[in-house]
Motif scaffolding. Structure first.
Motif, PDB file in Angstrom:
ATOM      1  N   SER A 168       7.008  15.641  13.316  1.00 39.36           N
ATOM      2  CA  SER A 168       7.023  14.686  12.211  1.00 39.36           C
ATOM      3  C   SER A 168       6.371  13.405  12.718  1.00 39.36           C
ATOM      4  N   LEU A 169       5.290  12.983  12.079  1.00 34.90           N
ATOM      5  CA  LEU A 169       4.504  11.862  12.593  1.00 34.90           C
ATOM      6  C   LEU A 169       4.084  10.957  11.447  1.00 34.90           C
ATOM      7  N   THR A 170       4.325   9.662  11.602  1.00 37.23           N
ATOM      8  CA  THR A 170       3.873   8.669  10.635  1.00 37.23           C
ATOM      9  C   THR A 170       2.833   7.777  11.294  1.00 37.23           C
ATOM     10  N   LEU A 171       1.614   7.819  10.774  1.00 39.96           N
ATOM     11  CA  LEU A 171       0.489   7.071  11.327  1.00 39.96           C
ATOM     12  C   LEU A 171       0.346   5.725  10.630  1.00 39.96           C
ATOM     13  N   SER A 172       0.074   4.680  11.410  1.00 41.73           N
ATOM     14  CA  SER A 172      -0.223   3.359  10.863  1.00 41.73           C
ATOM     15  C   SER A 172      -1.462   2.812  11.554  1.00 41.73           C
ATOM     16  N   ASN A 173      -2.588   2.828  10.840  1.00 42.12           N
ATOM     17  CA  ASN A 173      -3.827   2.234  11.331  1.00 42.12           C
ATOM     18  C   ASN A 173      -4.044   0.894  10.640  1.00 42.12           C
ATOM     19  N   SER A 174      -4.305  -0.137  11.413  1.00 37.81           N
ATOM     20  CA  SER A 174      -4.513  -1.483  10.867  1.00 37.81           C
ATOM     21  C   SER A 174      -5.993  -1.830  10.922  1.00 37.81           C
ATOM     22  N   TYR A 175      -6.521  -2.250   9.795  1.00 36.24           N
ATOM     23  CA  TYR A 175      -7.951  -2.545   9.674  1.00 36.24           C
ATOM     24  C   TYR A 175      -8.169  -3.983   9.204  1.00 36.24           C
ATOM     25  N   VAL A 176      -9.277  -4.558   9.641  1.00 36.15           N
ATOM     26  CA  VAL A 176      -9.848  -5.712   8.958  1.00 36.15           C
ATOM     27  C   VAL A 176     -10.893  -5.150   8.000  1.00 36.15           C
ATOM     28  N   GLU A 177     -10.635  -5.317   6.715  1.00 32.60           N
ATOM     29  CA  GLU A 177     -11.512  -4.724   5.692  1.00 32.60           C
ATOM     30  C   GLU A 177     -12.302  -5.806   4.980  1.00 32.60           C
TER      31      GLU A 177
ATOM     32  N   GLN B 288      -2.976  -2.142   6.242  1.00 31.82           N
ATOM     33  CA  GLN B 288      -2.433  -0.987   6.955  1.00 31.82           C
ATOM     34  C   GLN B 288      -2.675   0.279   6.145  1.00 31.82           C
ATOM     35  N   ARG B 289      -3.259   1.271   6.802  1.00 34.97           N
ATOM     36  CA  ARG B 289      -3.483   2.566   6.169  1.00 34.97           C
ATOM     37  C   ARG B 289      -2.940   3.657   7.076  1.00 34.97           C
ATOM     38  N   GLY B 290      -2.662   4.827   6.509  1.00 38.58           N
ATOM     39  CA  GLY B 290      -2.126   5.915   7.327  1.00 38.58           C
ATOM     40  C   GLY B 290      -1.582   7.035   6.473  1.00 38.58           C
ATOM     41  N   GLY B 291      -0.498   7.628   6.934  1.00 42.45           N
ATOM     42  CA  GLY B 291       0.109   8.736   6.202  1.00 42.45           C
ATOM     43  C   GLY B 291       1.204   9.365   7.033  1.00 42.45           C
ATOM     44  N   ASN B 292       1.925  10.277   6.408  1.00 40.16           N
ATOM     45  CA  ASN B 292       2.997  11.009   7.069  1.00 40.16           C
ATOM     46  C   ASN B 292       2.586  12.470   7.165  1.00 40.16           C
ATOM     47  N   ILE B 293       2.651  13.029   8.392  1.00 38.00           N
ATOM     48  CA  ILE B 293       2.220  14.400   8.643  1.00 38.00           C
ATOM     49  C   ILE B 293       3.405  15.203   9.171  1.00 38.00           C
ATOM     50  N   GLN B 294       3.649  16.358   8.568  1.00 42.37           N
ATOM     51  CA  GLN B 294       4.704  17.274   8.995  1.00 42.37           C
ATOM     52  C   GLN B 294       4.060  18.590   9.425  1.00 42.37           C
ATOM     53  N   PHE B 295       4.417  19.044  10.626  1.00 46.45           N
ATOM     54  CA  PHE B 295       3.925  20.319  11.152  1.00 46.45           C
ATOM     55  C   PHE B 295       5.132  21.186  11.499  1.00 46.45           C
ATOM     56  N   ASP B 296       5.101  22.461  11.058  1.00 48.16           N
ATOM     57  CA  ASP B 296       6.246  23.360  11.283  1.00 48.16           C
ATOM     58  C   ASP B 296       5.712  24.765  11.542  1.00 48.16           C
ATOM     59  N   SER B 297       5.909  25.250  12.783  1.00 50.93           N
ATOM     60  CA  SER B 297       5.427  26.577  13.153  1.00 50.93           C
ATOM     61  C   SER B 297       6.518  27.316  13.921  1.00 50.93           C
ATOM     62  N   GLU B 298       6.682  28.596  13.625  1.00 51.06           N
ATOM     63  CA  GLU B 298       7.660  29.422  14.324  1.00 51.06           C
ATOM     64  C   GLU B 298       7.100  30.038  15.603  1.00 51.06           C
ATOM     65  N   ASP B 299       5.776  29.970  15.788  1.00 52.05           N
ATOM     66  CA  ASP B 299       5.157  30.551  16.988  1.00 52.05           C
ATOM     67  C   ASP B 299       4.005  29.666  17.426  1.00 52.05           C
TER      68      ASP B 299
ATOM     69  N   ASN C 227       0.833  -1.198   0.000  1.00 48.22           N
ATOM     70  CA  ASN C 227       0.000   0.000   0.000  1.00 48.22           C
ATOM     71  C   ASN C 227       0.871   1.254   0.000  1.00 48.22           C
ATOM     72  N   ILE C 228       0.545   2.198  -0.840  1.00 47.88           N
ATOM     73  CA  ILE C 228       1.103   3.550  -0.768  1.00 47.88           C
ATOM     74  C   ILE C 228      -0.011   4.426  -0.212  1.00 47.88           C
ATOM     75  N   ASN C 229       0.098   4.782   1.065  1.00 52.65           N
ATOM     76  CA  ASN C 229      -1.002   5.407   1.795  1.00 52.65           C
ATOM     77  C   ASN C 229      -0.908   6.928   1.773  1.00 52.65           C
ATOM     78  N   TYR C 230      -2.085   7.556   1.762  1.00 60.05           N
ATOM     79  CA  TYR C 230      -2.194   9.012   1.757  1.00 60.05           C
ATOM     80  C   TYR C 230      -3.125   9.459   2.885  1.00 60.05           C
ATOM     81  N   TRP C 231      -2.755  10.566   3.501  1.00 64.46           N
ATOM     82  CA  TRP C 231      -3.637  11.260   4.455  1.00 64.46           C
ATOM     83  C   TRP C 231      -4.206  12.473   3.743  1.00 64.46           C
ATOM     84  N   GLU C 232      -5.521  12.661   3.825  1.00 61.94           N
ATOM     85  CA  GLU C 232      -6.151  13.807   3.197  1.00 61.94           C
ATOM     86  C   GLU C 232      -6.980  14.567   4.234  1.00 61.94           C
ATOM     87  N   GLY C 233      -6.701  15.866   4.379  1.00 62.08           N
ATOM     88  CA  GLY C 233      -7.439  16.682   5.332  1.00 62.08           C
ATOM     89  C   GLY C 233      -6.995  18.125   5.255  1.00 62.08           C
ATOM     90  N   PRO C 234      -7.729  19.027   5.891  1.00 59.77           N
ATOM     91  CA  PRO C 234      -7.346  20.443   5.886  1.00 59.77           C
ATOM     92  C   PRO C 234      -6.116  20.674   6.737  1.00 59.77           C
TER      93      PRO C 234
END
Length: 289
Positions: free
Chosen positions: A116-125, A82-93, A32-39
């Motif tokens: 820097s966070l890599t999420l791994s959610n495991s599902y029975v689909e 396994q589903r998930g994604g990689n999330i990067q957050f960077d703030s100066e304040d 799986n090549i997993n993607y996270w999608e959100g605002p």
């Protein structure tokens, strides 16, 4: 209500597949090549502070077929995926919540924060799809119901700022076990002395350290989406395939989804009620009996 109807329909049709005289089976596994999608979280100027990248996973499971005619039928899988994604957050304040060593009350430092966070959610689909065959080629499409059985994340938090005019520079490893971890928890505290008090932040950051209470897990138990596949058969049994999964429902519970950028006027967590979904490109190899 509509989702419940779909879940019941998938279950009933899956039972029909198993009991059918035209039943056949098999197995498949793949990558799986997993993607996270959100605002994205934004700052006061409207600048986006988050970026989302792909993360790896796998799937493996059984195939159930119900042949209606030679070139058309119904198919279901029972997959561990396994589903998930990689999330990067960077703030100066931004903020960093620490805890008083004596009282365990929350204390707030201000400064730059990088997560820097890599999420791994495991599902029975359990997908239920229509399939159509033409020669060695096959196309499938249909809804998929996923039940979350494990939820983890790893990564790091880097903070450089100050607390009560004392410099604070911290690096913490992320080891989130979203089902197991509880509020206020962290491992191996880093203690900071300000002269008037002692505060701490964990060297290993657990999932709900910033929360005073854990109402529920961050990620929802049920995930619902659509799945499509294109398969090529080398012979009657062996095949390779490429597929795409797109999740429909918000996978995060808003009561535990904290904003990483800001606190409210009373230095309390701001909770996000936005739509976070999962998607995945899937590469498979399998065998059908």
């Amino acid at each position: 209500m509509k989702q419940r109807i779909v879940y019941i329909a998938i279950l009933l049709l899956w039972i029909t597949l198993v009991r059918s005289q035209s039943f056949s089976g098999g197995f498949k596994a793949g990558y799986n090549i997993n993607y996270w999608e959100g605002p994205s979280i934004v700052n006061a100027n409207g600048e986006e502070l988050e970026s989302f990248n792909t993360a790896n996973g796998f799937h493996v499971g059984a195939i159930l077929n119900f042949e209606i005619v030679d070139y058309f039928g119904l198919r279901s899988y029972v997959l561990f995926t396994q589903r998930g994604g990689n999330i990067q957050f960077d703030s100066e304040d931004s903020y960093l919540i620490m805890r008083d060593v004596e009282s365990d009350e929350r204390q707030v430092a201000r400064g730059s924060k990088r997560i820097s966070l890599t999420l791994s959610n495991s599902y029975v689909e359990i997908p239920l799809m229509l399939y159509g065959k033409y020669g060695k080629f096959e196309i499938t499409f249909g809804p998929s119901l996923g039940i979350l059985v494990a939820s983890t994340a790893n990564g790091s938090i880097n903070f450089d700022g100050d607390y009560r005019r004392e410099p604070v520079e911290l690096r913490s490893n992320i080891d989130h076990q979203y089902y197991r971890d509880d509020a206020r928890e962290g491992e191996r505290p880093i203690v900071i002395n300000t002269g008037l008090e002692r505060v701490q932040f964990p060297e290993t950051h657990l999932a709900y350290f910033e929360f005073d209470e854990k109402e529920e897990s961050l990620y929802t138990v049920v995930n619902f989406g659509l799945m499509g596949e294109f398969n090529f058969f080398f012979n009657k049994g062996l095949f390779v395939g490429v597929g795409y999964y797109y999740g429909f429902n918000d996978i995060t519970n808003s009561s535990m989804d904290a904003d990483w950028q800001e606190l409210d006027g009373d230095n309390q967590l701001i909770l996000r009620d936005d739509e976070d979904t999962l998607a995945a490109l899937q590469l498979s190899v399998g065998f059908r009996f």
